[in-house]
Design a protein around this motif. Structure first.
Motif, PDB file in Angstrom:
ATOM      1  N   ARG A  82      33.119   8.091  17.046  1.00 54.54           N
ATOM      2  CA  ARG A  82      32.034   7.029  16.190  1.00 54.54           C
ATOM      3  C   ARG A  82      32.316   6.847  14.954  1.00 54.54           C
ATOM      4  NH1 ARG A  82      29.208   8.689  13.041  1.00 54.54           N
ATOM      5  NH2 ARG A  82      29.435  11.436  14.134  1.00 54.54           N
ATOM      6  N   LEU A  83      33.269   7.546  14.505  1.00 52.90           N
ATOM      7  CA  LEU A  83      33.522   7.427  13.069  1.00 52.90           C
ATOM      8  C   LEU A  83      35.093   6.256  12.426  1.00 52.90           C
ATOM      9  CD1 LEU A  83      33.239  11.249  12.134  1.00 52.90           C
ATOM     10  CD2 LEU A  83      32.357   9.289  10.755  1.00 52.90           C
ATOM     11  N   ALA A  84      35.448   6.133  13.822  1.00 54.60           N
ATOM     12  CA  ALA A  84      36.395   5.177  13.835  1.00 54.60           C
ATOM     13  C   ALA A  84      36.539   3.391  14.450  1.00 54.60           C
ATOM     14  CB  ALA A  84      37.466   5.155  15.206  1.00 54.60           C
ATOM     15  N   GLY A  85      35.086   4.115  14.208  1.00 55.08           N
ATOM     16  CA  GLY A  85      33.997   2.186  14.226  1.00 55.08           C
ATOM     17  C   GLY A  85      33.771   2.053  12.641  1.00 55.08           C
ATOM     18  N   GLN A  86      33.762   3.298  11.993  1.00 56.27           N
ATOM     19  CA  GLN A  86      33.311   3.149  10.556  1.00 56.27           C
ATOM     20  C   GLN A  86      34.990   3.300   9.556  1.00 56.27           C
ATOM     21  OE1 GLN A  86      30.506   6.075  10.566  1.00 56.27           O
ATOM     22  NE2 GLN A  86      29.309   5.197  12.578  1.00 56.27           N
ATOM     23  N   SER A  91      39.641   5.371  12.691  1.00 55.77           N
ATOM     24  CA  SER A  91      40.632   4.486  13.932  1.00 55.77           C
ATOM     25  C   SER A  91      41.823   4.585  13.520  1.00 55.77           C
ATOM     26  CB  SER A  91      40.266   3.190  13.384  1.00 55.77           C
ATOM     27  OG  SER A  91      40.575   1.567  13.461  1.00 55.77           O
ATOM     28  N   LEU A  92      42.922   4.498  12.983  1.00 60.34           N
ATOM     29  CA  LEU A  92      44.186   4.903  12.852  1.00 60.34           C
ATOM     30  C   LEU A  92      44.553   6.133  13.627  1.00 60.34           C
ATOM     31  CD1 LEU A  92      45.572   3.981   9.186  1.00 60.34           C
ATOM     32  CD2 LEU A  92      45.808   2.821  11.553  1.00 60.34           C
ATOM     33  N   LEU A  93      43.771   6.841  13.701  1.00 56.36           N
ATOM     34  CA  LEU A  93      44.158   8.373  14.440  1.00 56.36           C
ATOM     35  C   LEU A  93      43.363   8.012  16.316  1.00 56.36           C
ATOM     36  CD1 LEU A  93      44.207  11.621  15.033  1.00 56.36           C
ATOM     37  CD2 LEU A  93      41.989  11.575  13.835  1.00 56.36           C
ATOM     38  N   THR A  94      42.402   7.765  16.600  1.00 59.67           N
ATOM     39  CA  THR A  94      42.191   6.795  17.636  1.00 59.67           C
ATOM     40  C   THR A  94      43.666   6.481  18.420  1.00 59.67           C
ATOM     41  OG1 THR A  94      40.652   5.484  17.265  1.00 59.67           O
ATOM     42  CG2 THR A  94      39.942   7.446  16.993  1.00 59.67           C
ATOM     43  N   ALA A  95      43.818   5.275  18.111  1.00 64.12           N
ATOM     44  CA  ALA A  95      45.055   4.602  17.953  1.00 64.12           C
ATOM     45  C   ALA A  95      45.806   4.720  18.455  1.00 64.12           C
ATOM     46  CB  ALA A  95      44.982   3.278  17.457  1.00 64.12           C
TER      47      ALA A  95
END
Length: 166
Positions: A82-86, A91-95
């Motif tokens: 959810r935080l990756a969308g904000q 976002s970099l961590l999830t990628a």
């Protein structure tokens, strides 16, 4: 998400200023903690499947993707996603994590191709396809009252694995 700096430092028995000596703010601390936990899980899984036969390694990786219940680990992943969308750092961590998990699956597929267990395919593409399939089922198991059991879901995923990998 609801833990405060005071609660954390009281639990650890250190001063709040001590935390901020290492982390510029609460968000940096949270990101570091999430990253540490998620990479520890990834590395533990990599060690676990390292010496498994390819099919067993692939089965284990698929099972790891699928929640048994909505436990604290899955809540953490959901928060991070959810935080990756904000937030760019999340976002970099999830990628990075998605790519690392895909590489584990790709390695199992490549090993299987080399041993003749799987038919020759584009292993990177097959890994991404399987990860997308499994993530979709994971969402179903977490959020929707499942019409199927986890075992039935694994059976359906294995049917697709046989289609892709032979």
């Amino acid at each position: 998400e609801s833990v405060t700096t005071r609660e954390l430092t009281d639990l650890m028995g250190i001063s709040r200023s001590h935390i901020y000596h290492y982390f510029k703010n609460w968000q940096a601390l949270r990101l570091a903690a999430c990253s540490h936990f998620m990479y520890a899980e990834l590395n533990q899984m990599a060690r676990e499947v390292e010496n498994m036969p390819p099919q067993q390694a692939l089965d284990r990786l698929i099972a790891q993707y699928l929640p048994v219940s909505m436990d604290a680990t899955w809540v953490l992943y959901m928060d991070v996603w959810r935080l990756a969308g904000q937030d760019k750092e999340y976002s970099l961590l999830t990628a990075e994590l998605i790519q690392a998990w895909d590489r584990l699956m790709e390695k199992a597929i490549l090993d299987g191709i080399q041993l003749g267990v799987f038919k020759p395919v584009d292993a990177a593409r097959a890994a991404r396809q399987l990860a997308a399939l499994v993530n979709g089922y994971a969402d179903t198991l977490m959020f929707i009252t499942p019409l199927q059991t986890r075992d039935e879901v694994i059976d359906e995923i294995n049917q697709v694995v046989r289609l892709i990998l032979g």
